[in-house]
Scaffold this motif. Sequence first.
Motif, short mmCIF file in Angstrom:
data_model
loop_
_atom_site.label_atom_id
_atom_site.label_comp_id
_atom_site.label_asym_id
_atom_site.label_seq_id
_atom_site.Cartn_x
_atom_site.Cartn_y
_atom_site.Cartn_z
N SER A 259 0.83 -1.21 -0.05
CA SER A 259 0.11 0.02 0.18
C SER A 259 0.84 1.20 0.09
N GLU A 260 2.02 1.27 0.65
CA GLU A 260 2.81 2.19 0.39
C GLU A 260 3.63 2.40 -0.91
N ARG A 261 3.97 1.52 -1.47
CA ARG A 261 4.49 1.64 -2.95
C ARG A 261 3.25 2.13 -3.72
N LEU A 262 1.97 1.64 -3.49
CA LEU A 262 0.97 2.04 -4.32
C LEU A 262 0.94 3.79 -4.03
N TYR A 263 0.95 4.01 -2.98
CA TYR A 263 0.90 5.54 -2.75
C TYR A 263 1.81 6.57 -3.65
N TRP A 264 3.00 6.11 -3.82
CA TRP A 264 3.82 6.81 -4.55
C TRP A 264 3.85 6.62 -5.74
N GLN A 265 3.25 5.43 -6.36
CA GLN A 265 3.24 5.28 -7.91
C GLN A 265 1.81 5.98 -8.12
N VAL A 266 0.85 6.12 -7.32
CA VAL A 266 -0.34 6.70 -7.88
C VAL A 266 -0.21 8.23 -7.71
N ARG A 267 0.56 8.87 -6.78
CA ARG A 267 0.83 10.17 -6.63
C ARG A 267 1.67 10.76 -7.85
N ASP A 268 2.54 9.98 -8.34
CA ASP A 268 3.35 10.51 -9.59
C ASP A 268 2.43 10.37 -10.71
N GLY A 269 1.68 9.23 -10.75
CA GLY A 269 0.62 9.20 -12.04
C GLY A 269 -0.23 10.39 -12.18
N LEU A 270 -0.86 10.47 -10.87
CA LEU A 270 -1.83 11.71 -10.97
C LEU A 270 -1.21 13.04 -11.17
N ALA A 271 0.26 13.45 -10.70
CA ALA A 271 1.05 14.45 -11.02
C ALA A 271 0.89 14.78 -12.29
N PHE A 272 1.03 13.77 -13.24
CA PHE A 272 1.13 13.89 -14.60
C PHE A 272 -0.25 14.33 -14.92
N SER A 273 -1.28 14.24 -14.52
CA SER A 273 -2.64 14.54 -14.92
C SER A 273 -2.68 16.04 -15.37
N GLU A 274 -1.90 16.69 -14.52
CA GLU A 274 -1.85 18.23 -14.63
C GLU A 274 -1.06 19.02 -15.62
N GLU A 275 -0.14 17.96 -16.37
CA GLU A 275 0.77 18.69 -17.15
C GLU A 275 1.23 17.66 -18.33
N VAL A 276 0.06 17.04 -18.96
CA VAL A 276 0.36 15.96 -20.11
C VAL A 276 0.73 16.88 -21.30
N ARG A 277 0.18 18.17 -21.57
CA ARG A 277 0.47 18.76 -22.74
C ARG A 277 1.88 19.04 -22.49
N VAL A 278 2.28 19.75 -21.58
CA VAL A 278 3.68 20.13 -21.26
C VAL A 278 4.83 18.96 -21.34
N ALA A 279 4.35 17.93 -20.89
CA ALA A 279 5.17 16.74 -20.71
C ALA A 279 5.44 16.11 -21.90
N SER A 280 4.42 16.07 -22.76
CA SER A 280 4.21 15.20 -23.92
C SER A 280 5.22 16.17 -24.97
N GLN A 281 5.04 17.28 -25.23
CA GLN A 281 5.63 18.32 -26.02
C GLN A 281 7.07 17.95 -26.31
N PRO A 282 7.94 17.71 -25.61
CA PRO A 282 9.12 17.25 -25.79
C PRO A 282 9.39 15.88 -26.69
N TRP A 283 8.52 15.12 -26.22
CA TRP A 283 8.75 13.82 -26.90
C TRP A 283 8.39 13.77 -28.12
N ARG A 284 7.41 14.73 -28.50
CA ARG A 284 6.98 14.97 -30.11
C ARG A 284 8.19 15.72 -30.80
N GLU A 285 8.84 16.54 -30.04
CA GLU A 285 9.85 17.19 -30.65
C GLU A 285 10.95 16.35 -31.09
N ALA A 286 11.26 15.38 -30.19
CA ALA A 286 12.33 14.13 -30.32
C ALA A 286 12.02 13.18 -31.21
N GLY A 287 10.83 13.16 -31.92
CA GLY A 287 10.29 12.26 -33.15
C GLY A 287 9.22 11.35 -32.61
N ARG A 288 8.78 11.49 -31.33
CA ARG A 288 7.59 10.80 -31.06
C ARG A 288 6.12 11.21 -31.42
#
Length: 320
Positions: free
Chosen positions: A267-296
């Motif tokens: 349950s402690e592992r799940l806390y950190w895994q979920v916390r980081d996943g949910l953090a990405f929900s707020e910045e999907v557009r910003v996080a994905s742009q460099p990947w597209r610029e790099a060819g993805r």
Amino acid sequence: MTNHDAAGAVRPLTLAWVGRHLDAGERIVGTEVLHGGVTAEIRRLTVAARGGGSRALVLRSYVDPFYVEHAEDLLHRETAALTLLAGTGVVAPELVAVDPIAAQCEYPSLLMTHLAGRTVIDDGGLEACVPLLARQLVAIHAVRPATRPRDYVTLTTADTVVVPRGADAAVWAAAIDVIRGPVPPFAGRFLHRDFHPGNVLFDVTPSGPAGPRITGVVDWAGASWGPADLDVAHCSTNLALLLGPEWGLRFAEAYEEAGGVLAADASERLYWQVRDGLAFSEEVRVASQPWREAGRTELTTRAVEERLDAYVTALLNAAS
């Protein structure tokens, strides 16, 4: 001086500042924008010596008003991390100079050495690099600083999570409930705090008999103190979005296989895994742009949202 990119020109005050930190007889003969950064402008500077030969430096400048406000803290943290790592087996850039309050430059800036290698984020080559990423992160967590860096920071709360369009509301409500609970106890470790494939450089020379190898780790502005699970969770989320949810789930196993130690309680592992996943929900557009610029280019904002939804769902299913 040659600019490989029209935007590569270094601002006059910053150019003069860099010049004061070069060796006698050296001069800047070329600049090139390095893409992939989110928080700052990054340029590679080609420096020629009077008697021939050249070397490369990297200039990081915070120009966005939001990050300028935080630049002093970020640059102090990166400076401390680079200084610390110079005496360890973790390969990082060497600090050349820093101007954290823009006393001499147009913007807060840091000058450091350039590391050989390139990032690997393509869905074919990256799979082979996952065990290397795990071993590298174990080595980072083994660093024991004489002075403990500042504690980790997480900004996401239950109220700031952005549920992706079309996601199962019940699943995301359950995920949000996970981070409503108290922070699990943890043994502190030295953290990179933004460890993912985009901040790791590889030598992937095809003729190399040993396969790919890591040549260095960059972007230490978030270096801090906290649970190893948090760094592992962050890399896991990145792998889930780059390769698919199953790779996010596998990274924790790879980390333990490499000798890393995570929270004993699931349950402690799940806390950190979920916390980081949910953090990405707020910045999907910003996080994905460099990947597209790099060819993805297939990693559109919508595609990454769908992968994030699948990963969060997989985390909860694996815990049930």
